[in-house]
Design a protein around this motif. Structure first.
Motif, PDB file in Angstrom:
ATOM      1  N   LYS A  43      -3.710  32.464  -3.802  1.00 13.82           N
ATOM      2  CA  LYS A  43      -4.239  33.659  -4.463  1.00 13.82           C
ATOM      3  C   LYS A  43      -3.498  33.950  -5.764  1.00 13.82           C
ATOM      4  CE  LYS A  43      -6.330  36.162  -0.604  1.00 13.82           C
ATOM      5  NZ  LYS A  43      -6.345  37.422   0.171  1.00 13.82           N
ATOM      6  N   ARG A  44      -2.177  33.749  -5.759  1.00 13.79           N
ATOM      7  CA  ARG A  44      -1.402  33.970  -6.981  1.00 13.79           C
ATOM      8  C   ARG A  44      -1.825  33.005  -8.080  1.00 13.79           C
ATOM      9  NH1 ARG A  44       2.981  34.527  -3.397  1.00 13.79           N
ATOM     10  NH2 ARG A  44       3.657  32.391  -3.852  1.00 13.79           N
ATOM     11  N   LYS A  45      -2.006  31.746  -7.710  1.00 13.38           N
ATOM     12  CA  LYS A  45      -2.432  30.754  -8.686  1.00 13.38           C
ATOM     13  C   LYS A  45      -3.839  31.062  -9.192  1.00 13.38           C
ATOM     14  CE  LYS A  45       0.414  26.819  -7.272  1.00 13.38           C
ATOM     15  NZ  LYS A  45       1.011  26.611  -8.613  1.00 13.38           N
ATOM     16  N   GLY A  46      -4.715  31.468  -8.282  1.00 10.50           N
ATOM     17  CA  GLY A  46      -6.070  31.832  -8.678  1.00 10.50           C
ATOM     18  C   GLY A  46      -6.078  33.029  -9.612  1.00 10.50           C
ATOM     19  N   LYS A  47      -5.215  33.996  -9.324  1.00 11.03           N
ATOM     20  CA  LYS A  47      -5.107  35.178 -10.182  1.00 11.03           C
ATOM     21  C   LYS A  47      -4.593  34.802 -11.564  1.00 11.03           C
ATOM     22  CE  LYS A  47      -3.244  39.892 -10.145  1.00 11.03           C
ATOM     23  NZ  LYS A  47      -2.386  40.867  -9.392  1.00 11.03           N
ATOM     24  N   SER A  48      -3.638  33.884 -11.621  1.00  7.24           N
ATOM     25  CA  SER A  48      -3.093  33.434 -12.901  1.00  7.24           C
ATOM     26  C   SER A  48      -4.168  32.736 -13.739  1.00  7.24           C
ATOM     27  CB  SER A  48      -1.918  32.486 -12.658  1.00  7.24           C
ATOM     28  OG  SER A  48      -1.434  31.948 -13.861  1.00  7.24           O
ATOM     29  N   VAL A  49      -4.950  31.877 -13.089  1.00 11.15           N
ATOM     30  CA  VAL A  49      -6.032  31.182 -13.792  1.00 11.15           C
ATOM     31  C   VAL A  49      -7.091  32.181 -14.257  1.00 11.15           C
ATOM     32  CG1 VAL A  49      -7.907  29.516 -13.545  1.00 11.15           C
ATOM     33  CG2 VAL A  49      -5.663  29.002 -12.592  1.00 11.15           C
ATOM     34  N   GLY A  50      -7.416  33.140 -13.389  1.00 14.68           N
ATOM     35  CA  GLY A  50      -8.390  34.161 -13.750  1.00 14.68           C
ATOM     36  C   GLY A  50      -7.930  34.973 -14.953  1.00 14.68           C
ATOM     37  N   LEU A 121      -9.177  27.682  -3.849  1.00 14.27           N
ATOM     38  CA  LEU A 121      -8.633  26.577  -4.640  1.00 14.27           C
ATOM     39  C   LEU A 121      -9.709  25.914  -5.488  1.00 14.27           C
ATOM     40  CD1 LEU A 121      -6.046  24.662  -2.417  1.00 14.27           C
ATOM     41  CD2 LEU A 121      -5.682  25.578  -4.698  1.00 14.27           C
ATOM     42  N   ASP A 122     -10.855  25.656  -4.874  1.00 13.76           N
ATOM     43  CA  ASP A 122     -11.964  25.039  -5.613  1.00 13.76           C
ATOM     44  C   ASP A 122     -12.406  25.925  -6.774  1.00 13.76           C
ATOM     45  OD1 ASP A 122     -12.038  22.764  -4.050  1.00 13.76           O
ATOM     46  OD2 ASP A 122     -13.509  23.578  -2.654  1.00 13.76           O
ATOM     47  N   LYS A 123     -12.405  27.219  -6.544  1.00  9.70           N
ATOM     48  CA  LYS A 123     -12.777  28.173  -7.602  1.00  9.70           C
ATOM     49  C   LYS A 123     -11.786  28.116  -8.759  1.00  9.70           C
ATOM     50  CE  LYS A 123     -13.289  33.160  -8.387  1.00  9.70           C
ATOM     51  NZ  LYS A 123     -13.270  34.496  -7.732  1.00  9.70           N
ATOM     52  N   ALA A 124     -10.494  28.117  -8.440  1.00 14.14           N
ATOM     53  CA  ALA A 124      -9.467  28.081  -9.485  1.00 14.14           C
ATOM     54  C   ALA A 124      -9.534  26.765 -10.269  1.00 14.14           C
ATOM     55  CB  ALA A 124      -8.088  28.265  -8.870  1.00 14.14           C
ATOM     56  N   ILE A 125      -9.757  25.647  -9.562  1.00 16.06           N
ATOM     57  CA  ILE A 125      -9.859  24.353 -10.232  1.00 16.06           C
ATOM     58  C   ILE A 125     -11.082  24.327 -11.141  1.00 16.06           C
ATOM     59  CG2 ILE A 125     -10.275  21.884  -9.868  1.00 16.06           C
ATOM     60  CD1 ILE A 125      -8.587  22.146  -7.294  1.00 16.06           C
ATOM     61  N   TRP A 126     -12.201  24.873 -10.654  1.00 15.56           N
ATOM     62  CA  TRP A 126     -13.411  24.931 -11.474  1.00 15.56           C
ATOM     63  C   TRP A 126     -13.176  25.776 -12.722  1.00 15.56           C
ATOM     64  CZ3 TRP A 126     -16.533  28.866 -13.283  1.00 15.56           C
ATOM     65  CH2 TRP A 126     -17.739  28.476 -13.853  1.00 15.56           C
ATOM     66  N   GLN A 127     -12.460  26.891 -12.584  1.00 17.10           N
ATOM     67  CA  GLN A 127     -12.185  27.765 -13.725  1.00 17.10           C
ATOM     68  C   GLN A 127     -11.306  27.075 -14.761  1.00 17.10           C
ATOM     69  OE1 GLN A 127     -10.591  31.270 -11.793  1.00 17.10           O
ATOM     70  NE2 GLN A 127     -12.568  32.317 -11.835  1.00 17.10           N
ATOM     71  N   VAL A 128     -10.310  26.313 -14.302  1.00 17.61           N
ATOM     72  CA  VAL A 128      -9.459  25.578 -15.248  1.00 17.61           C
ATOM     73  C   VAL A 128     -10.277  24.524 -15.995  1.00 17.61           C
ATOM     74  CG1 VAL A 128      -7.531  23.975 -15.450  1.00 17.61           C
ATOM     75  CG2 VAL A 128      -7.304  25.966 -14.003  1.00 17.61           C
TER      76      VAL A 128
END
Length: 205
Positions: A43-50, A121-128
């Motif tokens: 969640k922290r990594k996803g928030k950072s990417v967001g 995780l898939d969402k964060a990778i897609w966003q990057v």
């Protein structure tokens, strides 16, 4: 074997069974703690990417609107009758609208990911990947047309050498800045997320 020995043997067996149960519970509890910590990390990594993604979008929209307003204000104050002085602000506003359309489409894509560890995780990778793709596209659909338009105006005004210098400086600076941002900001995030995903998939398998 005496009754006392039988009793001692039963007590030893009972203790061994209780230890097995206790160890099992301890391992389950430890796994639950690790899973919770892993989910928090995801969640922290996803928030950072967001945060990177929203900053990128807002910067593109805000910068284009600001430049369009400034250029339009200057043209009105100078009472310019040249079409070029009004064309450039319109182009910048069009870029801002394009960025808004991109943002809306991106947010619709975000919804399709499930709220699970793997889904996050898939969402964060897609966003990057989205950030990397958009950053590279901006060089061609944003920097190149605007640079050529500005330089065309300089050529038209007879400032040929200055126009050529502007092409090299603006184009080169834009390309270098884009590559630096991708290399230093986006690719490390992508590699970290993909490594975390591989670990999660291996653990679940």
């Amino acid at each position: 074997m005496t009754v006392e020995n039988d009793t001692n043997f039963d007590e030893m067996m009972e203790f061994a069974e209780m230890k097995i149960i206790w160890d099992s519970q301890r391992e389950e509890k430890l796994y639950a703690i690790n899973e919770s910590a892993l989910y928090a990390q995801i969640k922290r990594k996803g928030k950072s990417v967001g945060h990177l993604l929203r900053r990128f979008e807002m910067m593109i929209i805000g910068a284009n609107v600001l430049v369009a307003v400034v250029l339009l204000g200057m043209a009105l104050l100078n009472r310019s009758d040249a079409y070029y002085d009004y064309l450039l602000p319109i182009i910048y506003l069009a870029y801002a609208l394009l960025a808004l359309v991109w943002r809306r489409g991106r947010r619709q894509e975000d919804i399709r990911f499930t709220p699970t560890m793997l889904g996050e995780l898939d969402k964060a990778i897609w966003q990057v990947n989205y950030l990397i793709r958009r950053s590279r596209e901006l060089i061609f659909i944003y920097m190149v047309p605007v640079t050529l338009l500005v330089c065309g105006k300089l050529f038209y005004d007879g400032q040929i050498f200055f126009g050529l210098a502007m092409v090299l400086v603006m184009g080169g600076a834009g390309l270098l800045a884009d590559r630096w941002e991708i290399k230093k900001c986006y690719l490390p995030q992508k590699q970290s997320l993909e490594s975390l995903r591989a670990t999660l998939v291996a653990a679940e398998g």
